[in-house]
Design an enzyme around this catalytic site. Structure first.
Site, short mmCIF file in Angstrom:
data_model
loop_
_atom_site.label_atom_id
_atom_site.label_comp_id
_atom_site.label_asym_id
_atom_site.label_seq_id
_atom_site.Cartn_x
_atom_site.Cartn_y
_atom_site.Cartn_z
N ASN A 35 -2.54 -6.62 -4.09
CA ASN A 35 -3.15 -5.28 -4.12
C ASN A 35 -4.16 -5.18 -5.25
O ASN A 35 -4.33 -4.12 -5.84
CB ASN A 35 -2.06 -4.20 -4.26
CG ASN A 35 -2.58 -2.83 -3.91
OD1 ASN A 35 -3.37 -2.68 -2.96
ND2 ASN A 35 -2.18 -1.81 -4.64
N SER A 124 9.49 5.09 -12.46
CA SER A 124 8.71 6.21 -11.93
C SER A 124 9.52 7.49 -12.00
O SER A 124 10.76 7.46 -11.92
CB SER A 124 8.38 5.90 -10.46
OG SER A 124 7.91 7.05 -9.81
N TYR A 148 11.03 3.05 -1.52
CA TYR A 148 10.30 2.78 -2.76
C TYR A 148 11.10 3.31 -3.96
O TYR A 148 11.38 2.59 -4.93
CB TYR A 148 8.91 3.42 -2.73
CG TYR A 148 8.24 3.45 -4.09
CD1 TYR A 148 7.78 2.27 -4.67
CD2 TYR A 148 8.08 4.64 -4.80
CE1 TYR A 148 7.18 2.27 -5.93
CE2 TYR A 148 7.48 4.65 -6.05
CZ TYR A 148 7.04 3.47 -6.61
OH TYR A 148 6.46 3.48 -7.86
N LYS A 152 13.22 1.35 -7.20
CA LYS A 152 13.09 1.61 -8.65
C LYS A 152 14.47 1.94 -9.24
O LYS A 152 14.80 1.49 -10.34
CB LYS A 152 12.13 2.77 -8.91
CG LYS A 152 10.68 2.47 -8.53
CD LYS A 152 10.05 1.45 -9.45
CE LYS A 152 8.62 1.12 -9.09
NZ LYS A 152 8.10 -0.06 -9.80
N ASN A 178 2.27 11.05 -13.13
CA ASN A 178 1.19 10.72 -12.19
C ASN A 178 -0.02 10.11 -12.91
O ASN A 178 -0.87 10.85 -13.41
CB ASN A 178 0.76 11.97 -11.42
CG ASN A 178 1.82 12.42 -10.43
OD1 ASN A 178 2.96 12.68 -10.83
ND2 ASN A 178 1.49 12.50 -9.18
P1 NAD Z 1 -1.14 -1.73 -8.38
O1 NAD Z 1 -0.82 -1.98 -6.95
O2 NAD Z 1 -2.55 -1.44 -8.75
O3 NAD Z 1 -0.62 -2.95 -9.29
C1 NAD Z 1 0.51 -3.72 -8.94
C2 NAD Z 1 0.09 -5.18 -9.00
O4 NAD Z 1 1.22 -5.99 -8.65
C3 NAD Z 1 -1.03 -5.52 -8.01
O5 NAD Z 1 -2.07 -6.17 -8.70
C4 NAD Z 1 -0.37 -6.46 -6.98
O6 NAD Z 1 -1.27 -7.44 -6.51
C5 NAD Z 1 0.76 -7.05 -7.82
N1 NAD Z 1 1.94 -7.48 -7.03
C6 NAD Z 1 2.60 -6.80 -6.06
N2 NAD Z 1 3.63 -7.52 -5.61
C7 NAD Z 1 3.64 -8.68 -6.31
C8 NAD Z 1 4.45 -9.84 -6.30
N3 NAD Z 1 5.48 -9.95 -5.45
N4 NAD Z 1 4.15 -10.86 -7.16
C9 NAD Z 1 3.10 -10.78 -8.01
N5 NAD Z 1 2.28 -9.70 -8.05
C10 NAD Z 1 2.55 -8.67 -7.21
O7 NAD Z 1 -0.18 -0.54 -8.86
P2 NAD Z 1 -0.17 0.27 -10.23
O8 NAD Z 1 -0.55 1.68 -9.92
O9 NAD Z 1 -0.87 -0.47 -11.28
O10 NAD Z 1 1.41 0.29 -10.50
C11 NAD Z 1 2.03 -0.64 -11.36
C12 NAD Z 1 3.53 -0.36 -11.36
O11 NAD Z 1 3.75 0.98 -11.76
C13 NAD Z 1 4.20 -0.52 -10.00
O12 NAD Z 1 5.46 -1.14 -10.19
C14 NAD Z 1 4.38 0.90 -9.53
O13 NAD Z 1 5.49 1.04 -8.68
C15 NAD Z 1 4.60 1.64 -10.85
N6 NAD Z 1 4.22 3.06 -10.77
C16 NAD Z 1 2.97 3.41 -10.39
C17 NAD Z 1 2.63 4.77 -10.28
C18 NAD Z 1 1.26 5.21 -9.84
O14 NAD Z 1 1.12 6.34 -9.40
N7 NAD Z 1 0.24 4.36 -9.94
C19 NAD Z 1 3.60 5.77 -10.58
C20 NAD Z 1 4.87 5.36 -10.99
C21 NAD Z 1 5.19 4.01 -11.08
N1 UFG Z 2 -1.93 15.93 -2.27
C1 UFG Z 2 -2.74 16.64 -1.42
N2 UFG Z 2 -3.64 15.95 -0.64
C2 UFG Z 2 -3.74 14.59 -0.68
C3 UFG Z 2 -2.89 13.86 -1.56
C4 UFG Z 2 -2.00 14.56 -2.33
O1 UFG Z 2 -2.68 17.87 -1.36
O2 UFG Z 2 -4.57 14.02 0.07
C5 UFG Z 2 -1.00 16.67 -3.15
C6 UFG Z 2 0.47 16.33 -2.94
O3 UFG Z 2 1.03 17.11 -1.93
C7 UFG Z 2 1.04 16.60 -4.33
C8 UFG Z 2 -0.11 16.24 -5.27
O4 UFG Z 2 -1.29 16.29 -4.47
O5 UFG Z 2 1.32 17.97 -4.47
C9 UFG Z 2 0.02 14.86 -5.88
O6 UFG Z 2 0.23 13.90 -4.85
P1 UFG Z 2 0.13 12.33 -5.11
O7 UFG Z 2 0.34 11.66 -3.79
O8 UFG Z 2 -1.09 12.00 -5.87
O9 UFG Z 2 1.36 12.05 -6.10
P2 UFG Z 2 2.93 12.28 -5.91
O10 UFG Z 2 3.39 13.15 -7.02
O11 UFG Z 2 3.28 12.69 -4.55
O12 UFG Z 2 3.49 10.78 -6.11
C10 UFG Z 2 3.06 9.92 -7.16
C11 UFG Z 2 3.20 8.47 -6.68
C12 UFG Z 2 4.66 8.14 -6.49
C13 UFG Z 2 5.41 8.41 -7.77
C14 UFG Z 2 5.21 9.85 -8.20
C15 UFG Z 2 5.86 10.13 -9.52
O13 UFG Z 2 2.50 8.27 -5.46
O14 UFG Z 2 4.78 6.77 -6.18
O15 UFG Z 2 3.82 10.13 -8.33
O16 UFG Z 2 5.47 9.17 -10.45
F1 UFG Z 2 6.72 8.20 -7.55
#
Ligand code: NAD
Ligand code: UFG
Length: 336
Positions: A35, A124, A148, A152, A178
């Site tokens: 990704n 998360s 998902y 976690k 977020n």
């Molecule tokens: P991202 O997808 O940009 O980064 C994750 C990376 O992990 C990617 O580069 C992907 O290629 C790599 N990856 C996935 N599976 C793998 C595997 N099996 N082996 C090696 N590499 C692998 O996502 P991000 O937003 O940078 O998120 C990083 C971490 O934070 C994730 O674990 C995600 O669940 C957690 N997280 C993200 C958010 C968010 O909103 N972005 C919120 C809460 C938690």
């Molecule tokens: N929303 C919209 N339109 C869109 C996308 C989102 O109205 O097209 C709204 C959602 O309903 C929510 C807010 O915008 O009220 C934020 O939504 P996001 O999808 O950006 O974020 P979430 O809080 O739903 O979830 C994110 C990550 C999850 C993580 C969580 C808490 O996607 O993986 O934050 O860390 F678990």
């Protein structure tokens, strides 16, 4: 410190690599590029003025991980690698448990073999499930409503067992709220493939004219304007939170769960307004029905991070929107 970043070329990993490197840590990135793209390596090298060692590999490849830990004399690991799309996890639960849970087991085996016992894990706020009270502190009960979130939660529990089995372990589970925004250079940021799942990248693409309008998922929540409220945190603040977590782990042992959030919630319409101001573009939107599984409000009590890490999020909502917009424009100009 020598630090391995699994998932290091991803959104949060790449920003953390920049922060750690600028603080003087030696950082190695490990990613299977499922990704992300290795084009990010050039961008972060440009920001810090030096190359980053990169290993292309899967976290389920225990042997490769073990060799990487050994050959770079790693002191600690930050484990970002994993899959993160809630909707996709419902359709493909096996992929989520394999990448996230099995991937973490493999990492722990490699770390155990090399006696590397400091670990920061990307958890998360999703582990809190439906909020029973707000703001969410770390003692709030945990639960999961999709594979998902469950992955976690399982990982957090597994890490707790590992820490109790051997008091040499130092483990921090960082519960992100977020993450949004981008590095101030506009060189790196969040650039999802296909239709964005999350609000901020969607708004940015509408402002850029790539999509005609934003669908607002529900205007009948018990919030100020009826739309969902979230705790948006600048990805550079989050990245600095990881540096603080590493520092904390040098002074303590055991398992710790820590929120990384700002403590302040913004509604979808407030986000739209802030982005319009930052970009000087209109963001047309249309009210649609609620998205299944969404909660009305979710925001952190960030007190523990302040106490343990001496860290607090400091960037404003305007910074989050302005940096996202700068990155969005660089993507349009052909950046990654
Ligand atoms: P991202 O997808 O940009 O980064 C994750 C990376 O992990 C990617 O580069 C992907 O290629 C790599 N990856 C996935 N599976 C793998 C595997 N099996 N082996 C090696 N590499 C692998 O996502 P991000 O937003 O940078 O998120 C990083 C971490 O934070 C994730 O674990 C995600 O669940 C957690 N997280 C993200 C958010 C968010 O909103 N972005 C919120 C809460 C938690
Ligand atoms: N929303 C919209 N339109 C869109 C996308 C989102 O109205 O097209 C709204 C959602 O309903 C929510 C807010 O915008 O009220 C934020 O939504 P996001 O999808 O950006 O974020 P979430 O809080 O739903 O979830 C994110 C990550 C999850 C993580 C969580 C808490 O996607 O993986 O934050 O860390 F678990």
């Amino acid at each position: 410190m020598n630090v391995l970043l699994t998932g290091g070329t991803g959104y949060i990993g790449s920003h953390t690599a920049v922060v750690l490197s600028q603080l003087g840590h030696e950082v190695v990135l490990y990613d299977n590029l499922s990704n992300s793209s290795d084009a990010v390596l050039e961008k972060i090298a440009q920001i810090v003025g030096q190359d980053f060692p990169f290993v292309r590999g899967d976290v389920r490849d225990t042997e490769l991980l073990r060799n990487t830990l050994a050959s770079h004399s790693m002191d600690a690991v930050i484990h970002f690698a994993g899959l993160k799309a809630v909707g996709e996890s419902v359709a493909k639960p096996v992929d989520y448990y394999a990448n996230n849970v099995q991937g973490t087991i493999s990492l722990l085996q490699a770390m155990q073999a090399q006696q590397v016992k400091s670990l920061v894990f990307s958890s998360s706020a999703t582990v809190y499930g439906q909020p029973q009270y707000l703001p969410l502190d770390e003692n709030h009960p945990t639960s999961a409503t999709n594979p998902y979130g469950r992955s976690k939660l399982y990982i957090e529990e597994m890490l707790k067992d590992v820490a109790s089995s051997d008091h040499g372990w130092r483990i921090a589970c960082l519960r992100y709220f977020n993450p949004v925004g981008a590095h101030q250079s506009g060189l790196i940021g969040e650039n999802p493939n296909g239709l964005p799942n999350n609000l901020m990248p969607y708004i940015a693409q509408v402002a850029a004219g790539q999509r005609s309008e934003l669908g607002v998922f529900g205007d009948d929540y018990p919030t100020n304007d009826g739309t969902g409220v979230r705790d948006y945190i600048h990805v550079m603040d989050l990245a600095e939170g990881h540096a603080a977590a590493l520092d904390f782990l040098t002074k303590t042992t055991g398992w710790h769960a820590i929120n990384l959030g700002t403590g302040k919630g913004y509604s979808v319409l407030e986000m739209v307004g802030a982005f319009e101001r930052a970009s000087s573009r209109k963001v047309p939107y249309r009210m649609t029905s609620r998205r299944a599984g969404d909660v009305a409000e979710c925001y952190a009590n960030p007190k523990r991070a302040g106490e343990l890490f001496k860290w607090t999020a400091r960037r404003s909502l305007d910074d989050m929107c302005a940096s996202t917009w700068r990155f969005q424009q660089s993507v349009e100009l052909g950046g990654s």
